[in-house]
Motif scaffolding. Sequence first.
Motif: not given
Length: 194
Positions: A141-150
């Motif tokens: 995940r990035d620092t904002d909690g978004r997953p590193l996926t499509t």
Amino acid sequence: MSIRFTTRARGGLAAWPVAIVLAFGLVGCGGGGGDGDDKPEASTTASKSSESKPDAQEGDTTETLAELKGPSGLFLKVTSAERDAGGFITVSGDLKNDGGKTVNIPAQLSGNETEIIRNGSSLGGATLVESKGKKRYYVLRDTDGRPLTTTNFPALKAGESLPVFMQFPAPPADATEVTLQLPMFTTGTIEISG
């Protein structure tokens, strides 16, 4: 003085035949001569056949690392799992609708973590299992909690496919195989490259 003129004239004259030969040689290569036409066709054919080799390999099963079947005709074809210098693995492939109707991507693929769900649809529920070390790796995940996926999938029409990726922390360097798990899909063992 005439000697200098003669030397210059001879040097200048000597350059003319070379320039003329080069000019005619270049024109002959691209022009309407019989031999000149054969060579470019051969090189064009060679480049076409080298271009067609990857196409043949794409249809070959050796490039497919795993095939995971999901609900409603969804199908994930994993084509690469590359270890990057930054300490993570990027798994890439194509998500395809093999069914006969338009399909919405199930929300379950995002997983059940509130932070990931809050960021929209994704493949955040995917995990890698490394059986040697008995460890499970979750999508980064990035620092904002978004997953590193499509993310934010459109509805897939029948026969339509979508390129996808997922990034995970890298298992130890001696781990060369991992099992990819995705909610509602069959599992598949993939080989890590790099």
